[in-house]
Design a protein around this motif. Structure first.
Motif, PDB file in Angstrom:
ATOM      1  N   THR A   1       0.861  -1.187   0.000  1.00  0.00           N
ATOM      2  CA  THR A   1       0.000   0.000   0.000  1.00  0.00           C
ATOM      3  C   THR A   1       0.897   1.236   0.000  1.00  0.00           C
ATOM      4  O   THR A   1       0.937   1.980   0.973  1.00  0.00           O
ATOM      5  CB  THR A   1      -0.930   0.017   1.222  1.00  0.00           C
ATOM      6  OG1 THR A   1      -0.193  -0.361   2.382  1.00  0.00           O
ATOM      7  CG2 THR A   1      -2.077  -0.950   1.052  1.00  0.00           C
ATOM      8  N   PRO A   2       1.644   1.424  -1.098  1.00  0.00           N
ATOM      9  CA  PRO A   2       2.603   2.526  -1.110  1.00  0.00           C
ATOM     10  C   PRO A   2       1.922   3.888  -1.119  1.00  0.00           C
ATOM     11  O   PRO A   2       0.759   4.004  -1.453  1.00  0.00           O
ATOM     12  CB  PRO A   2       3.378   2.291  -2.405  1.00  0.00           C
ATOM     13  CG  PRO A   2       2.427   1.564  -3.274  1.00  0.00           C
ATOM     14  CD  PRO A   2       1.613   0.701  -2.368  1.00  0.00           C
ATOM     15  N   GLY A   3       2.702   4.886  -0.802  1.00  0.00           N
ATOM     16  CA  GLY A   3       2.202   6.248  -0.794  1.00  0.00           C
ATOM     17  C   GLY A   3       2.902   7.041   0.283  1.00  0.00           C
ATOM     18  O   GLY A   3       3.567   8.028   0.022  1.00  0.00           O
ATOM     19  N   HIS A   4       2.767   6.585   1.535  1.00  0.00           N
ATOM     20  CA  HIS A   4       3.514   7.239   2.616  1.00  0.00           C
ATOM     21  C   HIS A   4       4.997   6.995   2.395  1.00  0.00           C
ATOM     22  O   HIS A   4       5.818   7.906   2.511  1.00  0.00           O
ATOM     23  CB  HIS A   4       3.056   6.685   3.963  1.00  0.00           C
ATOM     24  CG  HIS A   4       3.828   7.237   5.133  1.00  0.00           C
ATOM     25  ND1 HIS A   4       3.916   8.590   5.397  1.00  0.00           N
ATOM     26  CD2 HIS A   4       4.538   6.616   6.094  1.00  0.00           C
ATOM     27  CE1 HIS A   4       4.651   8.770   6.476  1.00  0.00           C
ATOM     28  NE2 HIS A   4       5.046   7.591   6.924  1.00  0.00           N
ATOM     29  N   THR A   5       5.352   5.741   2.115  1.00  0.00           N
ATOM     30  CA  THR A   5       6.671   5.378   1.625  1.00  0.00           C
ATOM     31  C   THR A   5       6.452   4.364   0.510  1.00  0.00           C
ATOM     32  O   THR A   5       5.393   3.751   0.430  1.00  0.00           O
ATOM     33  CB  THR A   5       7.558   4.740   2.723  1.00  0.00           C
ATOM     34  OG1 THR A   5       6.958   3.505   3.127  1.00  0.00           O
ATOM     35  CG2 THR A   5       7.700   5.673   3.927  1.00  0.00           C
ATOM     36  N   PRO A   6       7.436   4.137  -0.365  1.00  0.00           N
ATOM     37  CA  PRO A   6       7.227   3.230  -1.501  1.00  0.00           C
ATOM     38  C   PRO A   6       6.917   1.801  -1.083  1.00  0.00           C
ATOM     39  O   PRO A   6       6.175   1.098  -1.765  1.00  0.00           O
ATOM     40  CB  PRO A   6       8.563   3.297  -2.260  1.00  0.00           C
ATOM     41  CG  PRO A   6       9.167   4.590  -1.861  1.00  0.00           C
ATOM     42  CD  PRO A   6       8.738   4.826  -0.446  1.00  0.00           C
ATOM     43  N   GLY A   7       7.482   1.361   0.046  1.00  0.00           N
ATOM     44  CA  GLY A   7       7.276  -0.022   0.457  1.00  0.00           C
ATOM     45  C   GLY A   7       6.245  -0.186   1.552  1.00  0.00           C
ATOM     46  O   GLY A   7       6.179  -1.235   2.192  1.00  0.00           O
TER      47      GLY A   7
ATOM     48  N   LEU B   1      -0.125   6.701  -3.612  1.00  0.00           N
ATOM     49  CA  LEU B   1      -1.151   6.676  -2.573  1.00  0.00           C
ATOM     50  C   LEU B   1      -2.548   6.652  -3.197  1.00  0.00           C
ATOM     51  O   LEU B   1      -3.443   5.962  -2.707  1.00  0.00           O
ATOM     52  CB  LEU B   1      -0.989   7.890  -1.662  1.00  0.00           C
ATOM     53  CG  LEU B   1      -1.850   7.935  -0.391  1.00  0.00           C
ATOM     54  CD1 LEU B   1      -1.578   6.717   0.496  1.00  0.00           C
ATOM     55  CD2 LEU B   1      -1.581   9.220   0.394  1.00  0.00           C
ATOM     56  N   TYR B   2      -2.708   7.373  -4.283  1.00  0.00           N
ATOM     57  CA  TYR B   2      -3.993   7.350  -5.002  1.00  0.00           C
ATOM     58  C   TYR B   2      -4.323   5.923  -5.443  1.00  0.00           C
ATOM     59  O   TYR B   2      -5.447   5.437  -5.248  1.00  0.00           O
ATOM     60  CB  TYR B   2      -3.935   8.276  -6.218  1.00  0.00           C
ATOM     61  CG  TYR B   2      -5.186   8.233  -7.066  1.00  0.00           C
ATOM     62  CD1 TYR B   2      -6.232   9.123  -6.829  1.00  0.00           C
ATOM     63  CD2 TYR B   2      -5.331   7.298  -8.096  1.00  0.00           C
ATOM     64  CE1 TYR B   2      -7.392   9.083  -7.597  1.00  0.00           C
ATOM     65  CE2 TYR B   2      -6.485   7.245  -8.858  1.00  0.00           C
ATOM     66  CZ  TYR B   2      -7.510   8.137  -8.609  1.00  0.00           C
ATOM     67  OH  TYR B   2      -8.662   8.081  -9.371  1.00  0.00           O
TER      68      TYR B   2
ATOM     69  N   ILE C   1     -10.989  13.282   1.549  1.00  0.00           N
ATOM     70  CA  ILE C   1      -9.966  12.954   0.549  1.00  0.00           C
ATOM     71  C   ILE C   1     -10.056  11.497   0.088  1.00  0.00           C
ATOM     72  O   ILE C   1      -9.638  11.153  -1.007  1.00  0.00           O
ATOM     73  CB  ILE C   1      -8.556  13.280   1.087  1.00  0.00           C
ATOM     74  CG1 ILE C   1      -7.576  13.408  -0.081  1.00  0.00           C
ATOM     75  CG2 ILE C   1      -8.087  12.253   2.106  1.00  0.00           C
ATOM     76  CD1 ILE C   1      -6.258  13.997   0.299  1.00  0.00           C
ATOM     77  N   MET C   2     -10.637  10.639   0.921  1.00  0.00           N
ATOM     78  CA  MET C   2     -10.836   9.236   0.532  1.00  0.00           C
ATOM     79  C   MET C   2     -11.876   9.089  -0.576  1.00  0.00           C
ATOM     80  O   MET C   2     -12.001   8.037  -1.187  1.00  0.00           O
ATOM     81  CB  MET C   2     -11.266   8.413   1.745  1.00  0.00           C
ATOM     82  CG  MET C   2     -10.197   8.212   2.788  1.00  0.00           C
ATOM     83  SD  MET C   2      -9.020   6.918   2.352  1.00  0.00           S
ATOM     84  CE  MET C   2     -10.002   5.444   2.637  1.00  0.00           C
ATOM     85  N   ARG C   3     -12.634  10.160  -0.823  1.00  0.00           N
ATOM     86  CA  ARG C   3     -13.662  10.118  -1.866  1.00  0.00           C
ATOM     87  C   ARG C   3     -13.273  10.931  -3.094  1.00  0.00           C
ATOM     88  O   ARG C   3     -14.035  10.988  -4.068  1.00  0.00           O
ATOM     89  CB  ARG C   3     -14.991  10.636  -1.312  1.00  0.00           C
ATOM     90  CG  ARG C   3     -15.493   9.860  -0.099  1.00  0.00           C
ATOM     91  CD  ARG C   3     -16.931  10.229   0.242  1.00  0.00           C
ATOM     92  NE  ARG C   3     -17.091  11.647   0.527  1.00  0.00           N
ATOM     93  CZ  ARG C   3     -16.860  12.191   1.720  1.00  0.00           C
ATOM     94  NH1 ARG C   3     -16.446  11.439   2.729  1.00  0.00           N
ATOM     95  NH2 ARG C   3     -17.046  13.488   1.909  1.00  0.00           N
ATOM     96  N   ASN C   4     -12.116  11.571  -3.045  1.00  0.00           N
ATOM     97  CA  ASN C   4     -11.681  12.422  -4.155  1.00  0.00           C
ATOM     98  C   ASN C   4     -11.022  11.555  -5.231  1.00  0.00           C
ATOM     99  O   ASN C   4      -9.799  11.404  -5.270  1.00  0.00           O
ATOM    100  CB  ASN C   4     -10.706  13.486  -3.640  1.00  0.00           C
ATOM    101  CG  ASN C   4     -10.346  14.498  -4.705  1.00  0.00           C
ATOM    102  OD1 ASN C   4     -10.762  14.385  -5.857  1.00  0.00           O
ATOM    103  ND2 ASN C   4      -9.569  15.500  -4.321  1.00  0.00           N
ATOM    104  N   SER C   5     -11.829  10.966  -6.097  1.00  0.00           N
ATOM    105  CA  SER C   5     -11.311   9.980  -7.049  1.00  0.00           C
ATOM    106  C   SER C   5     -10.666  10.604  -8.285  1.00  0.00           C
ATOM    107  O   SER C   5     -10.186   9.884  -9.167  1.00  0.00           O
ATOM    108  CB  SER C   5     -12.438   9.031  -7.485  1.00  0.00           C
ATOM    109  OG  SER C   5     -13.492   9.760  -8.081  1.00  0.00           O
TER     110      SER C   5
END
Length: 379
Positions: A229-235, A273-274, A320-324
């Protein structure tokens, strides 16, 4: 001078959870207080710096209550002792937090999240940092998720609940606190897991998370959504436990998402993250309980003493969880993340990658201060 009682961090926490209000007099300088302080739903906190008391300015006392006890707090306990004794001589009711904010920074509080015939799930709250770690126990075997630096806490927990620590996982490379994972694995002989993308090029001993679709022990199956589940960090990696609980690391919080800018690639990681939010997590049921690795607001601790919320509630409450729209999402997350970074984060990352080794006193000192790993978006 009058003798004043010392109270431990655990006793202070018990007072905070007693249902009664707690009055704190913090005598550190204003900048330190504004940056990082003890908070609670019924905590009333005042800041009057220690040096003001040395000037014997009697007008300071007009703001202090004489009808309730004040817990006096400083960085390590010494200054608070002087102020508490001075005030006690003048008729005020005072006690001192033994060891000050340094002791508070090392206090961990466990709360059982779930318990049935198959497993027990415990959330461990390090209140001073807003750091959360977890113990998953089944049939006398256990897994520790996102262990903090004080590894003795986890070995004592294993003794208390009569389980053997077999698996230790870090959801990502932490930037705001020193991971206890590698040291705990070395002490217990357990396997330490982290995504290889977080620590490649180092000599750290680990098992790559991406090579394990699941980690099974007892009657528990931990699915690795990995996730990545990357986004905060790549791994960044999340862990789905028996299809009921999502230990989300710093990817999803009760009130926000992990900030993607700590690696200097805010927009690039925001795109990752998106994809995580809208192409992976969106496949999970609304009923799944999200249990993050951090929280940023005391209000995120619910009435049961747990930081967690169902994925459905988070989707409903977190705009933001709904901002697709990918572009709008990226701009919103990357822009909001560009705030003050965790203190000493570059040195802490180097320690967690196994590239830097420091003395225990320095390790504790590096962690002093708040957690800043979240991007919060509420409507």
């Amino acid at each position: 001078m009058a003798d004043v009682p010392l109270i431990s961090a655990e006793q202070l926490h018990d007072h905070m959870n007693s249902g009664n209000s707690v009055r704190i007099l913090d005598v550190r300088n204003q900048e330190e207080f504004d940056n990082w302080k003890i908070e609670g739903k019924k905590v009333k906190s005042m800041n009057i710096p220690y040096f003001n008391f040395l000037e014997e300015d009697e007008t300071l006392l007009t703001a202090l209550p004489k009808d309730e006890e004040m817990v006096v707090i400083c960085s390590k306990g010494g200054s608070a002792q002087f102020v508490a004794e001075t005030l006690a001589d003048k008729g005020y009711k005072t006690s001192v937090l033994e060891g000050g904010m340094l002791a508070w920074s090392q206090f961990y509080h466990p709360t059982v999240v779930a318990f049935d015939e198959k497993m027990k799930l415990i959330q461990i709250n390090r209140l001073s940092k807003g750091c959360l770690s977890y113990a998953v126990i089944s049939e006398g075997k256990g897994m520790i998720v996102d262990a903090n630096q004080n590894i003795e806490f986890y070995t004592e927990l294993a003794q208390q609940y009569n389980f053997t620590i077999e698996h230790i996982v870090d959801s990502h490379l932490h930037a705001d606190h020193i991971s206890g994972g590698p040291a705990l694995a070395k002490q217990t002989g357990a396997t330490y897991y982290i995504s290889s993308g977080e620590v490649k090029g180092t000599d750290l001993a680990y098992e790559p998370l991406e090579e394990h679709k699941s980690i099974r022990f007892g009657q528990v199956e931990v699915e690795v959504l990995a996730l990545p589940t990357p986004g905060h960090t790549p791994g960044s990696t999340s862990f789905l436990l028996n299809n009921q609980f999502l230990m989300s690391g710093d990817t999803i919080f009760v009130g926000g998402l992990g900030r993607p800018d700590l690696g200097g690639k805010a927009k690039e990681w925001a795109q990752d993250l998106y994809d995580t939010v809208f192409n992976k997590v969106n496949q999970l049921s609304d009923e799944v309980l999200v249990l993050p690795a951090h929280y940023a607001d005391i209000k995120e601790i619910n009435d049961n003493g747990i930081v967690g919320a169902t994925l459905g509630d988070i989707r409903n409450n977190n705009e933001i969880m709904r901002n697709s729209n990918r572009e709008a999402f990226t701009e919103q997350v990357a822009g909001a993340a560009s705030t003050e970074k965790p203190p000493n984060f570059e040195e802490i990352i180097a320690i967690n990658r196994g590239e830097l080794h420091v003395e225990p006193d320095r390790a504790i000192e590096l962690e002093i201060g708040p957690n800043r790993c979240a991007v919060h978006h509420h409507e």
